[in-house]
Design a protein around this motif. Structure first.
Motif, PDB file in Angstrom:
ATOM      1  N   ARG A  17      62.881 -60.766 -12.636  1.00 13.50           N
ATOM      2  CA  ARG A  17      63.780 -61.705 -12.089  1.00 13.50           C
ATOM      3  C   ARG A  17      64.108 -61.488 -10.626  1.00 13.50           C
ATOM      4  NH1 ARG A  17      67.470 -65.113 -15.126  1.00 13.50           N
ATOM      5  NH2 ARG A  17      69.084 -64.403 -13.745  1.00 13.50           N
ATOM      6  N   THR A  18      64.335 -60.381 -10.454  1.00 15.11           N
ATOM      7  CA  THR A  18      64.519 -59.734  -8.831  1.00 15.11           C
ATOM      8  C   THR A  18      63.484 -60.064  -7.970  1.00 15.11           C
ATOM      9  OG1 THR A  18      65.881 -57.894  -7.657  1.00 15.11           O
ATOM     10  CG2 THR A  18      64.241 -57.295  -9.161  1.00 15.11           C
ATOM     11  N   ALA A  19      62.299 -59.759  -8.338  1.00 13.38           N
ATOM     12  CA  ALA A  19      61.030 -60.056  -7.781  1.00 13.38           C
ATOM     13  C   ALA A  19      60.642 -61.763  -7.414  1.00 13.38           C
ATOM     14  CB  ALA A  19      59.850 -59.638  -8.496  1.00 13.38           C
ATOM     15  N   ALA A  20      61.353 -62.679  -8.512  1.00  8.53           N
ATOM     16  CA  ALA A  20      61.016 -63.995  -8.197  1.00  8.53           C
ATOM     17  C   ALA A  20      62.142 -64.370  -7.129  1.00  8.53           C
ATOM     18  CB  ALA A  20      61.431 -64.829  -9.657  1.00  8.53           C
ATOM     19  N   ALA A  21      63.392 -63.615  -7.193  1.00  5.39           N
ATOM     20  CA  ALA A  21      64.145 -64.268  -6.531  1.00  5.39           C
ATOM     21  C   ALA A  21      64.159 -63.738  -4.874  1.00  5.39           C
ATOM     22  CB  ALA A  21      65.738 -63.593  -6.724  1.00  5.39           C
ATOM     23  N   GLY A  22      62.951 -62.691  -4.881  1.00  4.09           N
ATOM     24  CA  GLY A  22      62.656 -62.346  -3.418  1.00  4.09           C
ATOM     25  C   GLY A  22      61.307 -62.823  -2.833  1.00  4.09           C
ATOM     26  N   GLY A  23      60.787 -63.917  -3.609  1.00  5.66           N
ATOM     27  CA  GLY A  23      59.685 -64.441  -3.340  1.00  5.66           C
ATOM     28  C   GLY A  23      58.486 -63.708  -3.562  1.00  5.66           C
ATOM     29  N   THR A  24      58.538 -62.740  -4.405  1.00  8.22           N
ATOM     30  CA  THR A  24      57.421 -62.297  -5.109  1.00  8.22           C
ATOM     31  C   THR A  24      56.697 -62.785  -6.514  1.00  8.22           C
ATOM     32  OG1 THR A  24      57.929 -60.075  -4.049  1.00  8.22           O
ATOM     33  CG2 THR A  24      56.465 -59.865  -6.079  1.00  8.22           C
ATOM     34  N   THR A  25      55.586 -62.993  -6.488  1.00  7.91           N
ATOM     35  CA  THR A  25      54.949 -63.680  -7.735  1.00  7.91           C
ATOM     36  C   THR A  25      54.076 -62.828  -8.500  1.00  7.91           C
ATOM     37  OG1 THR A  25      53.261 -64.556  -6.277  1.00  7.91           O
ATOM     38  CG2 THR A  25      55.180 -65.926  -6.815  1.00  7.91           C
ATOM     39  N   THR A  26      53.840 -61.626  -8.063  1.00  6.23           N
ATOM     40  CA  THR A  26      53.041 -60.668  -8.627  1.00  6.23           C
ATOM     41  C   THR A  26      53.639 -59.334  -8.324  1.00  6.23           C
ATOM     42  OG1 THR A  26      50.996 -61.878  -8.400  1.00  6.23           O
ATOM     43  CG2 THR A  26      50.874 -59.736  -9.329  1.00  6.23           C
ATOM     44  N   ILE A  27      53.754 -58.471  -9.426  1.00  9.86           N
ATOM     45  CA  ILE A  27      54.079 -57.047  -9.333  1.00  9.86           C
ATOM     46  C   ILE A  27      53.222 -56.209 -10.195  1.00  9.86           C
ATOM     47  CG2 ILE A  27      56.768 -57.521  -8.888  1.00  9.86           C
ATOM     48  CD1 ILE A  27      57.084 -56.279 -11.661  1.00  9.86           C
ATOM     49  N   VAL A  28      53.126 -55.097  -9.566  1.00 10.66           N
ATOM     50  CA  VAL A  28      52.215 -54.178 -10.397  1.00 10.66           C
ATOM     51  C   VAL A  28      53.276 -52.893 -10.629  1.00 10.66           C
ATOM     52  CG1 VAL A  28      50.142 -52.829 -10.537  1.00 10.66           C
ATOM     53  CG2 VAL A  28      50.073 -54.907  -8.929  1.00 10.66           C
ATOM     54  N   ASP A  29      53.411 -52.598 -11.933  1.00 11.60           N
ATOM     55  CA  ASP A  29      53.990 -51.638 -12.502  1.00 11.60           C
ATOM     56  C   ASP A  29      53.500 -50.271 -12.449  1.00 11.60           C
ATOM     57  OD1 ASP A  29      56.418 -50.372 -14.244  1.00 11.60           O
ATOM     58  OD2 ASP A  29      54.491 -50.511 -15.888  1.00 11.60           O
ATOM     59  N   MET A  30      54.344 -49.342 -12.091  1.00 10.20           N
ATOM     60  CA  MET A  30      54.141 -47.801 -11.925  1.00 10.20           C
ATOM     61  C   MET A  30      53.966 -47.257 -13.450  1.00 10.20           C
ATOM     62  SD  MET A  30      52.956 -46.682  -9.300  1.00 10.20           S
ATOM     63  CE  MET A  30      52.782 -47.488  -7.805  1.00 10.20           C
ATOM     64  N   PRO A  31      53.047 -46.093 -13.434  1.00  5.10           N
ATOM     65  CA  PRO A  31      52.856 -45.592 -14.883  1.00  5.10           C
ATOM     66  C   PRO A  31      53.756 -44.510 -15.460  1.00  5.10           C
ATOM     67  CG  PRO A  31      51.534 -44.540 -13.087  1.00  5.10           C
ATOM     68  CD  PRO A  31      52.312 -45.551 -12.742  1.00  5.10           C
ATOM     69  N   LEU A  32      54.784 -44.195 -14.651  1.00  2.80           N
ATOM     70  CA  LEU A  32      55.864 -43.223 -14.719  1.00  2.80           C
ATOM     71  C   LEU A  32      57.292 -43.820 -14.839  1.00  2.80           C
ATOM     72  CD1 LEU A  32      56.659 -41.061 -11.849  1.00  2.80           C
ATOM     73  CD2 LEU A  32      55.332 -42.970 -11.615  1.00  2.80           C
ATOM     74  N   ASN A  33      57.895 -42.901 -15.644  1.00  2.00           N
ATOM     75  CA  ASN A  33      59.416 -43.203 -15.922  1.00  2.00           C
ATOM     76  C   ASN A  33      59.615 -43.868 -17.270  1.00  2.00           C
ATOM     77  OD1 ASN A  33      59.712 -41.879 -13.616  1.00  2.00           O
ATOM     78  ND2 ASN A  33      60.505 -43.882 -12.284  1.00  2.00           N
ATOM     79  N   SER A  34      58.621 -44.639 -17.723  1.00  2.00           N
ATOM     80  CA  SER A  34      58.532 -45.245 -18.980  1.00  2.00           C
ATOM     81  C   SER A  34      58.262 -44.248 -19.901  1.00  2.00           C
ATOM     82  CB  SER A  34      57.553 -46.415 -19.145  1.00  2.00           C
ATOM     83  OG  SER A  34      56.310 -45.953 -18.838  1.00  2.00           O
ATOM     84  N   ILE A  35      58.850 -44.504 -21.114  1.00  2.00           N
ATOM     85  CA  ILE A  35      58.303 -43.368 -22.264  1.00  2.00           C
ATOM     86  C   ILE A  35      57.739 -44.192 -23.402  1.00  2.00           C
ATOM     87  CG2 ILE A  35      59.122 -41.568 -23.879  1.00  2.00           C
ATOM     88  CD1 ILE A  35      61.699 -41.126 -21.744  1.00  2.00           C
ATOM     89  N   PRO A  36      56.474 -44.063 -23.657  1.00  2.00           N
ATOM     90  CA  PRO A  36      55.551 -42.761 -23.111  1.00  2.00           C
ATOM     91  C   PRO A  36      55.082 -43.490 -21.501  1.00  2.00           C
ATOM     92  CG  PRO A  36      54.272 -44.308 -24.577  1.00  2.00           C
ATOM     93  CD  PRO A  36      55.806 -44.889 -24.559  1.00  2.00           C
ATOM     94  N   ALA A  37      54.803 -42.418 -20.756  1.00  2.00           N
ATOM     95  CA  ALA A  37      54.217 -42.825 -19.505  1.00  2.00           C
ATOM     96  C   ALA A  37      52.898 -43.205 -19.828  1.00  2.00           C
ATOM     97  CB  ALA A  37      54.155 -41.339 -18.722  1.00  2.00           C
ATOM     98  N   THR A  38      52.076 -44.123 -18.873  1.00  2.00           N
ATOM     99  CA  THR A  38      50.833 -45.107 -19.173  1.00  2.00           C
ATOM    100  C   THR A  38      49.955 -43.952 -18.695  1.00  2.00           C
ATOM    101  OG1 THR A  38      52.230 -46.806 -18.175  1.00  2.00           O
ATOM    102  CG2 THR A  38      50.045 -47.196 -18.774  1.00  2.00           C
ATOM    103  N   THR A  39      49.365 -42.978 -19.620  1.00  2.00           N
ATOM    104  CA  THR A  39      48.572 -42.150 -19.324  1.00  2.00           C
ATOM    105  C   THR A  39      47.599 -41.940 -20.525  1.00  2.00           C
ATOM    106  OG1 THR A  39      49.817 -40.322 -20.278  1.00  2.00           O
ATOM    107  CG2 THR A  39      50.006 -40.604 -17.762  1.00  2.00           C
ATOM    108  N   THR A  40      47.754 -42.824 -21.554  1.00  2.00           N
ATOM    109  CA  THR A  40      46.752 -42.997 -22.284  1.00  2.00           C
ATOM    110  C   THR A  40      46.508 -44.435 -22.907  1.00  2.00           C
ATOM    111  OG1 THR A  40      48.290 -42.750 -24.139  1.00  2.00           O
ATOM    112  CG2 THR A  40      47.168 -40.723 -23.651  1.00  2.00           C
ATOM    113  N   LEU A  41      45.288 -44.736 -23.578  1.00  4.34           N
ATOM    114  CA  LEU A  41      45.295 -45.951 -23.981  1.00  4.34           C
ATOM    115  C   LEU A  41      46.389 -46.644 -25.080  1.00  4.34           C
ATOM    116  CD1 LEU A  41      43.489 -48.758 -24.106  1.00  4.34           C
ATOM    117  CD2 LEU A  41      42.410 -47.539 -25.959  1.00  4.34           C
ATOM    118  N   GLY A  42      46.721 -45.689 -25.716  1.00  4.45           N
ATOM    119  CA  GLY A  42      47.818 -46.018 -26.636  1.00  4.45           C
ATOM    120  C   GLY A  42      49.081 -46.325 -25.984  1.00  4.45           C
ATOM    121  N   ALA A  43      49.501 -45.440 -24.946  1.00 10.67           N
ATOM    122  CA  ALA A  43      50.861 -45.706 -24.262  1.00 10.67           C
ATOM    123  C   ALA A  43      50.621 -47.178 -23.322  1.00 10.67           C
ATOM    124  CB  ALA A  43      50.981 -44.537 -23.468  1.00 10.67           C
ATOM    125  N   PHE A  44      49.366 -47.407 -22.686  1.00 11.70           N
ATOM    126  CA  PHE A  44      49.029 -48.667 -22.267  1.00 11.70           C
ATOM    127  C   PHE A  44      49.408 -49.729 -23.209  1.00 11.70           C
ATOM    128  CE2 PHE A  44      46.054 -51.749 -20.152  1.00 11.70           C
ATOM    129  CZ  PHE A  44      47.176 -52.101 -19.348  1.00 11.70           C
TER     130      PHE A  44
END
Ligand SMILES: [Zn+2]
Length: 446
Positions: free
Chosen positions: A80-107
């Motif tokens: 939502r904050t992206a849309a309000a700033g005119g952004t239509t595509t974001i790419v999410d970083m692999p860290l700070n989520s749990i699990p981190a996106t470092t395995t296929l299962g986590a993805f």
């Protein structure tokens, strides 16, 4: 049949800004025609002389932090904050989520978390951490756009940083996969060797604790390894302008290395940061005004190709604003919503054009993640993603009105120029002067 026509006096095309009508069919740009070439039987959105129509912004550096730390942000508020700033595509970083996106299962866990919550399109970075080389091919196959690593501790235990030895294991595999490696380029040595003596209330003390040498030496290391292994490497959030000549020379020499910087490094300066104002803390740090001007030169010459937000939220208490300790506070600035006005405010006064801004905020980030055939420019066949904004309208940033989950921001009460008015995703209006599409219309780009 055409569904929608958007026409304007200032439509930002790849090589000019001109009066045009953009014809949209089934969410895709069907044609770009003369201003007066409009059909009578479809919806027409007119924009006046004071508005600019530009491709939707692409922001390839956003920390959504979900699942696991959804209380830091989450897919709904981040998009939502992206849309309000005119952004239509974001790419999410692999860290700070749990699990981190470092395995296929986590993805897969992350995709399940993101599904049906996104107001804009979302892509995903995977991570390179010690010992996960065997996971990389499967993650790429499943749709990550590339892989991020840290050369210093990331701040969270579940995303370990890599050493040169770890990179020597991972990089041949990344080269074999032709995958992009994006790098948080600070080395521990110069940071461990820095011994700031001032009070941790003062920004200067924090700045001294993250010296330019940490970045410069990390960039040198990545140039050397990219040259040796032929891996495509990208330096994220470059802050030290001293590294610009290193990158320029390496590229001239055929090394496949690129770089981004962020709005805060191009707008804010260390000299202006008040004591105890931990909302300004990020890593690498905001540096001196002289450094800022040389980052702009790096953009102008094309050595730095793009400006992305590094939107990196956390709960307010982790910023410790009431304590004001720069060394203890969490580092990170939430700014996906303000990326266009912050950049435009600075770019306009330096004489840059709408095309320059569109190249830095839309076209080059789309190319970085292989989305250039459908995102990043107003081109026939591309997704009908647009931002309509008013470059001469200035406004006072009100933190409480920002759409991200936690409102603390270094931009509060600042007067910025360039107001986002409407955002379109595949021909559908997803943001309109403070109002959002009722349903999340974003897709997961995998
Ligand atoms: Zn980041």
């Amino acid at each position: 049949m055409t569904d929608l026509i958007i026409r304007g006096r200032n439509v930002v095309l790849p090589d000019a800004t001109e009066a045009r009508s953009i014809h949209v069919r089934d969410g895709v740009i069907e044609s770009v025609k003369g201003y007066d070439e409009i059909a009578a039987d479809c919806e027409l959105i007119e924009t006046s002389e004071s508005f600019v129509v530009m491709a939707g912004l692409v922001d390839t550096h956003v920390h959504v932090n979900a699942p696991g730390r959804t209380d830091w942000e989450g897919f709904q508020t981040a998009t939502r904050t992206a849309a309000a700033g005119g952004t239509t595509t974001i790419v999410d970083m692999p860290l700070n989520s749990i699990p981190a996106t470092t395995t296929l299962g986590a993805f897969k866990t992350k995709l399940d978390e993101a599904r049906n919550k996104c107001f804009v399109d979302v892509g995903f970075w995977g991570g390179v951490v010690p010992g996960n080389t065997a996971e990389l091919a499967a993650m790429l196959e499943a749709g990550v756009v590339g892989f991020k690593c840290f050369l210093v501790p990331s701040g969270v235990d579940e995303f370990e940083h890599v050493t040169e030895d770890d990179l020597r294991e991972a990089m041949p595999e990344l080269t074999r996969l032709n995958a992009l490696l994006i790098v948080h380029a600070e080395l521990p040595g110069p940071i461990d060797g820095a011994t700031p003596t001032g009070s941790s209330d003062d920004y200067k003390t924090f700045l001294d604790s993250r010296p330019r040498a940490a970045e410069n030496e990390a960039v040198e290391l990545m140039i050397r390894l990219s040259r040796e292994f032929g891996t495509r490497v990208h330096i994220v959030h470059l802050s030290s302008a001293d590294a610009v000549p290193l990158l320029r020379e390496a590229r001239a020499d055929g090394v496949r290395i690129s770089a981004e910087t962020c709005p805060h490094y191009l707008h804010l300066t260390a000299e202006q940061i008040p004591s105890r104002s931990t909302e300004f803390k990020c890593c690498p740090p905001i540096r001196e005004g002289e450094n800022r001007e040389r980052l702009w030169e790096g953009l102008a010459e094309g050595t730095i190709e793009m400006i992305v937000s590094d939107h990196s939220p956390c709960p307010a208490q982790m910023k410790g604003r009431d304590i004001g300790d720069f060394l203890a506070a969490w580092g990170g600035i939430s700014s996906v919503q303000l990326r266009l006005p912050v950049v435009w405010t600075e770019a306009e006064r330096r004489g840059f054009s709408f095309q320059d801004v569109a190249r830095w905020l839309c076209e080059n980030p789309a190319r970085q993640v292989n989305l250039e055939s459908r995102k990043g420019t107003i081109t026939v066949g591309h997704d009908a993603d647009f931002v309509i904004w008013e470059p001469q309208r200035d406004f006072l940033v009100n933190a409480a009105a920002l759409q991200h989950r936690h409102k603390l921001t270094p931009y509060h009460s600042e007067r910025l120029k360039g107001a986002v008015r409407k955002t379109f995703l595949r021909g559908k209006k997803i943001y309109d002067d403070g109002a959002f599409s009722p349903q999340p219309l974003g897709l997961l780009l995998v």
